[in-house]
Write an enzyme that holds these catalytic residues in place. Structure first.
Site, PDB file in Angstrom:
ATOM      1  N   THR A   1     -23.741 -10.874 -25.776  1.00 15.31           N
ATOM      2  CA  THR A   1     -24.502 -11.794 -24.912  1.00 15.31           C
ATOM      3  C   THR A   1     -26.002 -11.473 -24.872  1.00 15.31           C
ATOM      4  O   THR A   1     -26.397 -10.328 -24.625  1.00 15.31           O
ATOM      5  CB  THR A   1     -23.947 -11.736 -23.476  1.00 15.31           C
TER       6      THR A   1
ATOM      7  N   ASN B   1     -15.898  -1.062 -18.894  1.00 11.45           N
ATOM      8  CA  ASN B   1     -17.218  -1.145 -19.521  1.00 11.45           C
ATOM      9  C   ASN B   1     -18.220  -1.713 -18.522  1.00 11.45           C
ATOM     10  O   ASN B   1     -17.876  -2.569 -17.703  1.00 11.45           O
ATOM     11  CB  ASN B   1     -17.176  -1.946 -20.830  1.00 11.45           C
TER      12      ASN B   1
ATOM     13  N   PHE C   1     -22.396  -2.607 -18.720  1.00 13.84           N
ATOM     14  CA  PHE C   1     -23.683  -2.593 -19.432  1.00 13.84           C
ATOM     15  C   PHE C   1     -24.783  -3.320 -18.661  1.00 13.84           C
ATOM     16  O   PHE C   1     -25.962  -3.078 -18.882  1.00 13.84           O
ATOM     17  CB  PHE C   1     -23.536  -3.279 -20.801  1.00 13.84           C
ATOM     18  N   GLY C   2     -24.371  -4.293 -17.804  1.00 10.90           N
ATOM     19  CA  GLY C   2     -25.370  -5.122 -17.119  1.00 10.90           C
ATOM     20  C   GLY C   2     -25.994  -6.179 -18.011  1.00 10.90           C
ATOM     21  O   GLY C   2     -27.084  -6.670 -17.726  1.00 10.90           O
TER      22      GLY C   2
ATOM     23  N   CYS D   1     -19.899 -12.893 -15.914  1.00  6.90           N
ATOM     24  CA  CYS D   1     -20.643 -11.688 -15.552  1.00  6.90           C
ATOM     25  C   CYS D   1     -20.853 -11.676 -14.038  1.00  6.90           C
ATOM     26  O   CYS D   1     -21.254 -12.687 -13.463  1.00  6.90           O
ATOM     27  CB  CYS D   1     -21.985 -11.698 -16.262  1.00  6.90           C
TER      28      CYS D   1
END
Ligand code: FMN
Length: 356
Positions: free
Chosen positions: A78, A124, A126-127, A195
């Site tokens: 993404t 996971n 990651f932001g 997200c």
């Protein structure tokens, strides 16, 4: 079978981005993984219906290695309309789950385990980091140029709610990102709606009114480029039906699922992922397969009920050949594996051998 991962969880996102991929994805070997017949995905001929969803393929080097190892439907991680930093290391940890990760178990929280052993489930976090568009646009072009006949490369993107942005500015960012992504001529685009903290409710995909607005505006911007929506597990069937009714005729398909959220702690009780807002994170791998399969079945049922044509991409817990076949039996139009593929670079090859 668990092998050396192509994403090294003992390194940061940035070290993986710059130095990866690792394991067999770094050996340069190109496998001959043609299949006896061809298949169709989003109206195009493909060698197989199997790939890697948005996430583990951080940049063109990772996508190229995936294509070389016969993953015919890889998606580039993404991207956003501007630079966004990654969460701090670590970004991937193994979690201890035996059997299915039920929603009740997820609500109670999970404990990390020592190593990446079977049954393989991970968390996971990651932001959704992103480089600036000039960087990922040029990089994505290299990735897609590497695809051979019968291989299709997707690009995942999402809008960003920059500080103090109004709803209109947020929607404009979705449209801008979609335009920048479509300029790279991907085989298909995937809007990441799963997200955390981007909608008015916990996950954007559950805010169906907003999803509809985004899908309409994005579709108007990208024209003929096929558009998938990436969706998490819906507990509420009425809400899922509303999503299908509102967007099912507009988009080309849905990818489902993303991860199941849970509070993750170390065995001593300490928060596993350091930093504010990171007690809860997404869990993926073997233990979430039930949820991905169930969502595929529900989408297929709703597609029939409402006489629609969208595709359904099954994601979640595909760690072996059998899992792929289960998704196809459930009605998936394509299947993708993130965690399973990360620890088994030969998963596409093994699945293709089972098709002979
Ligand atoms: C390392 C990693 C990074 C991910 N990053 C993204 C992402 O950027 N965008 C996205 O839509 N999903 C992301 N995901 C979620 C995956 O696409 C997938 O939906 C999820 O991992 C479930 O599949 P699995 O059980 O095969 O891992 C990521 C997953 C992993 C393991």
């Amino acid at each position: 079978m668990i092998k050396d991962a192509f994403y090294d969880p003992t390194k940061s996102y940035y070290d993986n981005y710059n130095e990866g991929p690792f394991g067999a994805f770094a050996d340069g070997e190109v496998l001959d993984t043609k299949t006896p017949k061809s298949y169709h995905f989003l109206g195009k001929e493909v060698n197989s219906l199997f790939g890697i969803p948005a996430g583990p393929l951080l940049n063109a080097k990772f996508v190229k290695a995936a294509l070389d190892k016969g993953f015919d439907l890889p998606i580039y991680k993404t991207v956003r309309s501007g630079v966004h930093e990654s969460h701090a290391y670590p970004n991937v940890l193994p979690v201890d789950v035996e059997g299915d990760l039920t929603l009740e178990m997820a609500d109670n929280g999970l404990i990390t385990k020592e190593d990446y052993t079977d049954p393989l489930s991970i968390t996971n976090s990651f932001g959704v980091p992103s480089y600036k568009p000039e960087v990922w646009q040029e990089d994505f072009s290299q990735a897609i140029n590497h695809a051979k006949n019968g291989q299709r490369v997707g690009l995942s993107f999402q809008g960003t709610k920059w500080p103090d942005a109004t709803l209109e500015q947020y929607l404009e960012d979705w449209v801008l990102t979609a335009r920048l992504a479509a300029e790279t001529k991907p085989d298909f685009l995937e809007a990441n709606l799963s997200c955390p903290n981007e909608g008015t409710t916990a996950l954007l995909c559950f805010d169906v009114d907003r999803v509809k607005l985004i899908a309409e505006r994005v579709k108007a911007e990208i024209g003929d480029t096929p558009l998938l929506l990436k969706i998490s597990y819906f507990k509420d069937n009425e809400l899922l039906e509303k999503l299908v009714k509102e967007t099912g005729a507009m988009v080309d398909g849905y990818s489902t699922i993303n991860t199941i959220s849970s509070a993750v702690r170390k065995p001593d009780g300490e928060q596993a992922l350091p930093g504010e807002g990171r007690l809860r994170s997404g869990v993926c791998g073997k233990s979430i397969k039930w949820a991905g399969l169930e969502m595929v079945e529900r989408f297929v049922g709703l597609r029939k009920k409402h006489n629609l044509n969208f595709s359904v991409v099954g994601v979640g817990g595909v760690v072996g050949v059998e899992d792929y076949h289960k998704y196809i039996e459930a009605g998936a139009d394509a299947v993708m594996s993130a965690t399973g593929a990360m620890w088994n670079p030969y998963l596409a090859k093994e699945i293709k051998q089972s098709l002979n």
